[in-house]
Design an enzyme around this catalytic site. Structure first.
Site, PDB file in Angstrom:
ATOM      1  N   ASN A   1      -5.433  -0.423  11.756  1.00 19.15           N
ATOM      2  CA  ASN A   1      -6.744  -0.873  11.257  1.00 19.15           C
ATOM      3  C   ASN A   1      -7.823   0.075  11.777  1.00 19.15           C
ATOM      4  OD1 ASN A   1      -8.279  -2.820   9.725  1.00 19.15           O
ATOM      5  ND2 ASN A   1      -9.092  -3.580  11.653  1.00 19.15           N
ATOM      6  N   LYS A   2      -9.046  -0.196  11.391  1.00 18.47           N
ATOM      7  CA  LYS A   2     -10.183   0.673  11.721  1.00 18.47           C
ATOM      8  C   LYS A   2     -10.219   1.063  13.194  1.00 18.47           C
ATOM      9  CE  LYS A   2     -12.511   2.134   9.557  1.00 18.47           C
ATOM     10  NZ  LYS A   2     -12.220   3.519   9.096  1.00 18.47           N
TER      11      LYS A   2
ATOM     12  N   ARG B   1     -14.073   1.357  -0.423  1.00 18.15           N
ATOM     13  CA  ARG B   1     -13.242   1.504   0.779  1.00 18.15           C
ATOM     14  C   ARG B   1     -12.729   0.116   1.158  1.00 18.15           C
ATOM     15  NH1 ARG B   1     -15.441  -2.193   3.082  1.00 18.15           N
ATOM     16  NH2 ARG B   1     -14.290  -1.661   4.967  1.00 18.15           N
ATOM     17  N   GLY B   2     -11.845   0.067   2.174  1.00 20.15           N
ATOM     18  CA  GLY B   2     -11.180  -1.198   2.518  1.00 20.15           C
ATOM     19  C   GLY B   2      -9.832  -1.210   1.795  1.00 20.15           C
TER      20      GLY B   2
ATOM     21  N   ARG C   1      -6.396   8.877   0.336  1.00 23.80           N
ATOM     22  CA  ARG C   1      -6.460   8.358   1.711  1.00 23.80           C
ATOM     23  C   ARG C   1      -5.047   7.955   2.141  1.00 23.80           C
ATOM     24  NH1 ARG C   1     -11.196   4.457   3.305  1.00 23.80           N
ATOM     25  NH2 ARG C   1     -10.841   5.544   5.275  1.00 23.80           N
TER      26      ARG C   1
ATOM     27  N   ASP D   1      -5.085  -2.339   7.600  1.00 23.26           N
ATOM     28  CA  ASP D   1      -4.794  -1.350   6.554  1.00 23.26           C
ATOM     29  C   ASP D   1      -3.299  -1.234   6.298  1.00 23.26           C
ATOM     30  OD1 ASP D   1      -7.530  -0.456   7.783  1.00 23.26           O
ATOM     31  OD2 ASP D   1      -7.382   0.328   5.747  1.00 23.26           O
TER      32      ASP D   1
ATOM     33  N   GLN E   1     -19.292   0.443   9.177  1.00 19.93           N
ATOM     34  CA  GLN E   1     -18.931  -0.613   8.216  1.00 19.93           C
ATOM     35  C   GLN E   1     -19.410  -1.980   8.692  1.00 19.93           C
ATOM     36  OE1 GLN E   1     -16.884   1.808   9.252  1.00 19.93           O
ATOM     37  NE2 GLN E   1     -15.483   2.476   7.650  1.00 19.93           N
TER      38      GLN E   1
HETATM   39  O1  MRU Z   1     -12.261   3.362   6.335  1.00 15.23           O
HETATM   40  P1  MRU Z   1     -12.333   2.015   5.696  1.00 15.23           P
HETATM   41  O2  MRU Z   1     -13.721   1.471   5.615  1.00 15.23           O
HETATM   42  O3  MRU Z   1     -11.622   1.990   4.357  1.00 15.23           O
HETATM   43  O4  MRU Z   1     -11.517   1.079   6.682  1.00 15.23           O
HETATM   44  C1  MRU Z   1     -11.417  -0.296   6.391  1.00 15.23           C
HETATM   45  C2  MRU Z   1     -10.721  -1.075   7.425  1.00 15.23           C
HETATM   46  O5  MRU Z   1     -10.209  -0.566   8.393  1.00 15.23           O
HETATM   47  C3  MRU Z   1     -10.590  -2.552   7.179  1.00 15.23           C
HETATM   48  O6  MRU Z   1     -10.636  -3.267   8.380  1.00 15.23           O
HETATM   49  C4  MRU Z   1      -9.244  -2.799   6.508  1.00 15.23           C
HETATM   50  O7  MRU Z   1      -9.121  -2.012   5.352  1.00 15.23           O
HETATM   51  C5  MRU Z   1      -9.019  -4.224   6.170  1.00 15.23           C
HETATM   52  S1  MRU Z   1      -9.846  -4.643   4.701  1.00 15.23           S
HETATM   53  C6  MRU Z   1      -9.428  -6.157   4.173  1.00 15.23           C
END
Ligand code: MRU
Length: 355
Positions: free
Chosen positions: A252-253, A53-54, A96, A242, A201
């Site tokens: 972002n998250k 993920r990320g 995703r 993201d 996370q």
């Molecule tokens: O759901 P995830 O864990 O994939 O979400 C990740 C995030 O929101 C991170 O902050 C984002 O991808 C930046 S990663 C360099």
């Protein structure tokens, strides 16, 4: 000679002998284990299940997934191979919706493949392109980290949300890459990591990887952000992204937006770390699909039910931070400041770069 700290850096996703090897992030922090996939459908499942993920990491994983599809294909003609790649492309793309790196990496490779004539050359180009995306991710994040390290002063306490580190990229990290770079330059820093409910996370991944790299980290509940900011402890906020739009809106998250609002209230600089592969110069806010995830992420911790069994749940995985709350966006090229509409266009004119 590699430094002790570099040796302790994690490698999140890697191509090895016609397979993709990745850390199974669902097992962290209890176990650091690697999984190996030889089929693109396994990689698609791994992205959906957050094994990887990320934003940058899922872009690279999807690119390697396409390389597996090229190897799996038995087609003898260009048309046959492109047909097989299109099927894999659609499956990987469907995993995703919010992070742009995934579709960016897949499109880059497919556009390159379409221009090539022979089956052998297409297969080679798909693999070479995915490896280049992975190499660039490391290089660009090191540059981004170095550019951003100047926003950190000695003895700063930095708040970060979610995980934008090694585990969200191939290896170096974006927001945590800035922190890593400042630490490598000898700055004494402390990091406050939010837990990042519901998938955790922050506690599972950010706390794990900073501790793994020997960087001082303290974990807080998401609900403590306002109090810590009001008490004057936090000097700067740095988060990943993201997707960044040409207007400067940052996806972002979930929870990033409320951290940004609080930072603004307390006059704390709020920076976003985003490599150019995370910029989307074509879409508007309403075009972007915010992923909503399974209700069990909210109703359960592990296998334990922590809510009434049949409660309704709303579980958006991402939110949108508007440009007026963002002090600067750190890229591998430079730090971009407001006005974003003007400065993003000026600084990233060819952001959909070829490889
Ligand atoms: O759901 P995830 O864990 O994939 O979400 C990740 C995030 O929101 C991170 O902050 C984002 O991808 C930046 S990663 C360099």
């Amino acid at each position: 000679m590699r430094s002790k700290r570099a040796e302790k850096q994690l490698f999140t996703v890697k191509w090895k002998s016609n397979s993709v090897v990745m850390i199974d992030q669902t097992k962290l922090p209890r176990k650091l284990v690697y999984v190996k996939y030889t089929k693109y459908k396994q990689v698609a499942k791994a992205i959906e299940k957050l094994i990887v993920r990320g934003a940058p990491a899922i872009g690279v994983a999807a690119a390697y997934g396409l390389s597996l599809a090229a190897i799996e294909s038995k087609a003898k003609t260009k048309e046959g191979l492109m047909h097989d790649l299109e099927i894999a492309y659609r499956r990987l793309k469907s995993t995703r919706p919010t992070a742009v790196n995934l579709i960016w990496a897949l499109d880059l490779i497919m556009n390159k493949a379409r221009k090539i004539d022979t089956v052998r050359d297409i297969k080679r180009a798909v693999l070479e392109s995915s490896m280049k995306i992975a190499e660039d991710d490391i290089e660009n994040n090191k540059k981004l980290g170095s550019n951003g390290s100047n926003i950190i002063s000695d003895n700063d306490v930095i708040l970060t949300h979610c995980n934008a580190g090694s585990l969200a990229t191939v290896s170096y990290g974006t927001a945590l890459g800035i922190i890593r770079s400042a630490s490598e330059k000898g700055k004494k820093i402390k990091v406050i990591a939010t837990e990042t409910r519901p998938v955790m996370q922050g506690s599972r991944l950010t706390a794990f990887e900073l501790d793994h790299s020997g960087i001082d980290v303290s974990l807080i509940p998401d609900t403590a952000v306002g109090y810590l900011m009001s008490s004057g402890l936090i000097k700067v906020v740095i988060v990943g992204a993201d997707r960044v739009l040409k207007t400067g809106h940052v996806f972002n998250k979930i929870g990033t937006y409320q951290v940004a609002v609080l930072a603004n209230r307390h006059k704390i600089p709020f920076y976003v770390a985003a490599p150019t592969s995370t910029f989307d110069m074509n879409s508007t806010v309403n075009d972007i699909v915010i992923e909503h995830r399974n209700k069990s992420e909210v109703t359960h911790i592990g296998n334990k039910l922590i809510s009434p069994k049949n409660v309704n749940v709303y579980n958006p995985a991402f939110d949108i931070t508007p440009p007026e709350l963002i002090t600067g966006i750190v890229t591998e090229r430079r730090i971009i400041h407001p006005p974003y509409m003007e400065n993003i266009a000026k600084n990233l004119p060819a952001v959909r770069q070829s490889i």
